[in-house]
Design an enzyme around this catalytic site. Structure first.
Site, PDB file in Angstrom:
ATOM      1  N   ASN A   8      66.015  33.673  27.986  1.00 58.37           N
ATOM      2  CA  ASN A   8      67.064  33.976  28.961  1.00 58.37           C
ATOM      3  C   ASN A   8      68.198  32.992  28.710  1.00 58.37           C
ATOM      4  O   ASN A   8      68.082  31.813  29.039  1.00 58.37           O
ATOM      5  CB  ASN A   8      66.515  33.835  30.389  1.00 58.37           C
ATOM      6  CG  ASN A   8      67.595  34.022  31.439  1.00 58.37           C
ATOM      7  OD1 ASN A   8      68.728  34.375  31.116  1.00 58.37           O
ATOM      8  ND2 ASN A   8      67.253  33.787  32.696  1.00 58.37           N
ATOM      9  N   LYS A  10      71.070  32.857  30.052  1.00 56.97           N
ATOM     10  CA  LYS A  10      71.887  32.547  31.240  1.00 56.97           C
ATOM     11  C   LYS A  10      73.380  32.521  30.863  1.00 56.97           C
ATOM     12  O   LYS A  10      73.795  33.291  30.010  1.00 56.97           O
ATOM     13  CB  LYS A  10      71.420  31.225  31.876  1.00 56.97           C
ATOM     14  CG  LYS A  10      69.907  31.250  32.153  1.00 56.97           C
ATOM     15  CD  LYS A  10      69.419  30.150  33.037  1.00 56.97           C
ATOM     16  CE  LYS A  10      67.903  30.255  33.200  1.00 56.97           C
ATOM     17  NZ  LYS A  10      67.349  29.296  34.129  1.00 56.97           N
ATOM     18  N   HIS A  89      66.470  37.676  39.322  1.00 57.42           N
ATOM     19  CA  HIS A  89      66.252  36.291  38.884  1.00 57.42           C
ATOM     20  C   HIS A  89      66.532  35.340  40.054  1.00 57.42           C
ATOM     21  O   HIS A  89      67.428  35.580  40.862  1.00 57.42           O
ATOM     22  CB  HIS A  89      67.159  35.947  37.706  1.00 57.42           C
ATOM     23  CG  HIS A  89      66.787  34.648  37.071  1.00 57.42           C
ATOM     24  ND1 HIS A  89      67.178  33.436  37.601  1.00 57.42           N
ATOM     25  CD2 HIS A  89      66.017  34.361  35.997  1.00 57.42           C
ATOM     26  CE1 HIS A  89      66.673  32.457  36.857  1.00 57.42           C
ATOM     27  NE2 HIS A  89      65.962  32.994  35.875  1.00 57.42           N
ATOM     28  N   GLU A  91      68.000  32.598  40.303  1.00 67.04           N
ATOM     29  CA  GLU A  91      69.361  32.065  40.430  1.00 67.04           C
ATOM     30  C   GLU A  91      70.271  33.060  41.135  1.00 67.04           C
ATOM     31  O   GLU A  91      71.206  32.681  41.827  1.00 67.04           O
ATOM     32  CB  GLU A  91      69.890  31.672  39.039  1.00 67.04           C
ATOM     33  CG  GLU A  91      69.266  30.359  38.592  1.00 67.04           C
ATOM     34  CD  GLU A  91      69.061  30.205  37.103  1.00 67.04           C
ATOM     35  OE1 GLU A  91      69.627  30.982  36.322  1.00 67.04           O
ATOM     36  OE2 GLU A  91      68.293  29.290  36.726  1.00 67.04           O
ATOM     37  N   GLU A 163      58.307  33.272  38.242  1.00 70.07           N
ATOM     38  CA  GLU A 163      59.087  32.063  37.982  1.00 70.07           C
ATOM     39  C   GLU A 163      59.209  31.255  39.271  1.00 70.07           C
ATOM     40  O   GLU A 163      60.096  31.540  40.098  1.00 70.07           O
ATOM     41  CB  GLU A 163      60.489  32.432  37.482  1.00 70.07           C
ATOM     42  CG  GLU A 163      60.486  33.249  36.209  1.00 70.07           C
ATOM     43  CD  GLU A 163      61.824  33.152  35.483  1.00 70.07           C
ATOM     44  OE1 GLU A 163      61.843  32.584  34.381  1.00 70.07           O
ATOM     45  OE2 GLU A 163      62.832  33.603  36.022  1.00 70.07           O
ATOM     46  N   GLY A 169      64.285  24.995  35.240  1.00 65.51           N
ATOM     47  CA  GLY A 169      65.308  24.019  34.849  1.00 65.51           C
ATOM     48  C   GLY A 169      65.040  22.611  35.320  1.00 65.51           C
ATOM     49  O   GLY A 169      65.935  21.768  35.306  1.00 65.51           O
ATOM     50  N   SER A 199      60.538  25.981  32.991  1.00 61.39           N
ATOM     51  CA  SER A 199      60.331  24.807  32.140  1.00 61.39           C
ATOM     52  C   SER A 199      59.311  25.037  31.027  1.00 61.39           C
ATOM     53  O   SER A 199      58.489  24.159  30.727  1.00 61.39           O
ATOM     54  CB  SER A 199      59.954  23.587  32.987  1.00 61.39           C
ATOM     55  OG  SER A 199      61.024  23.256  33.855  1.00 61.39           O
TER      56      SER A 199
HETATM   57  P1  13P Z   1      64.039  27.079  32.197  1.00 62.16           P
HETATM   58  O1  13P Z   1      63.121  27.490  31.051  1.00 62.16           O
HETATM   59  O2  13P Z   1      65.297  26.443  31.713  1.00 62.16           O
HETATM   60  O3  13P Z   1      63.293  26.313  33.218  1.00 62.16           O
HETATM   61  O4  13P Z   1      64.520  28.455  32.898  1.00 62.16           O
HETATM   62  C1  13P Z   1      63.570  29.401  33.238  1.00 62.16           C
HETATM   63  C2  13P Z   1      64.235  30.654  33.624  1.00 62.16           C
HETATM   64  O5  13P Z   1      64.952  30.719  34.602  1.00 62.16           O
HETATM   65  C3  13P Z   1      64.011  31.833  32.771  1.00 62.16           C
HETATM   66  O6  13P Z   1      64.475  33.003  33.369  1.00 62.16           O
END
Ligand code: 13P
Length: 239
Positions: A8, A10, A89, A91, A163, A169, A199
């Site tokens: 991903n 982002k 997601h 976020e 997740e 993150g 992570s």
């Molecule tokens: P990280 O791997 O940076 O923790 O992000 C995970 C994520 O949000 C994947 O969609």
């Protein structure tokens, strides 16, 4: 079933040239199920690559078209070459206020347009600490799939990604037993592959993809570097 690796990206600021360079040298990708959820502006450039890495979007609107400034539709994603999309997601849920109802509309739209999707679910730290994890996940799943049959979900090859918000993150992946408990809970309700995200890095990768309860991983930060992503592809079990 093949284990699945999804990067991903982002809102990374890779240029089109960077993205093409990234896709140049990822040995073994053709034989495995590797996908990248790319920023919208890179989808067309990356789709149809010779490595057969499937390219998807990271979000879409629940409406087919209309006056929704700044939004993108399932049809537009498909037209750009995406063959899947991430929905719900964390976020988007937590930073942009997406509700379970809105996400259900997106699931319906993806089904209507024949676009495969990855539904993301997960609890916040506060919810985990107050022992609401399973309730939160159940609500997120039930609302997203409200009115939708198992056959519909299977026919579009839907995936679920667990997740935990507190693991995204933060460099603090969930423990294996925490992940397995949630995955088994989800699998007892839906016959769909369940990925883990939060992570994921080269240190925990093998353990995660080696578990029978984990059908693949959704990788954020660690998917941005070609060298690391390439190593993950090598380590991804084929069968
Ligand atoms: P990280 O791997 O940076 O923790 O992000 C995970 C994520 O949000 C994947 O969609």
């Amino acid at each position: 079933m093949k284990k699945i690796l999804i990067g991903n990206w982002k809102m990374c600021d890779k240029s089109a040239l960077d993205a093409l360079h990234f896709l140049k040298d990822l040995p073994g990708a053709q034989k495995k199920d590797v996908r990248i959820a790319a920023p919208f502006t890179l989808i067309r450039e990356m789709a149809g690559n010779s490595l057969k890495i499937r390219i998807g979007g990271q979000n879409m609107h629940s409406f087919g078209e209309g006056a929704f400034t700044g939004e993108i539709s399932a049809k537009m994603l498909r037209e750009a070459g995406a063959d899947f999309v991430l929905l719900g997601h964390s976020e988007r849920r937590h930073l942009l206020g997406e509700t379970n109802e809105f996400i259900q509309g997106k699931v319906e739209r993806a089904l209507v347009e024949g676009l495969s999707f990855v539904l993301c679910v997960g609890e916040t730290l506060e919810e985990r600490e107050s022992e609401e994890t399973f309730d939160v996940i159940q609500t997120q799943l039930e609302s997203a799939f409200d009115g939708i049959s198992d056959d519909q979900l299977e026919s579009c090859n839907a995936l679920i990604a667990y997740e935990p918000v507190w693991a995204i993150g933060t460099g603090k992946s969930a423990e294996m037993d925490q992940i397995i408990k949630v995955h088994e809970f989800i699998k007892s309700k839906y016959d769909l592959p369940v990925l883990y995200g939060g992570s994921v890095n080269l240190e925990n990768f093998q353990k995660l993809v080696g578990s029978r309860s984990i059908d693949g991983v959704l990788v954020g930060g660690a998917s941005l570097g070609a060298a690391t992503f390439s190593q993950m592809i090598q380590l991804l079990p084929e069968g």
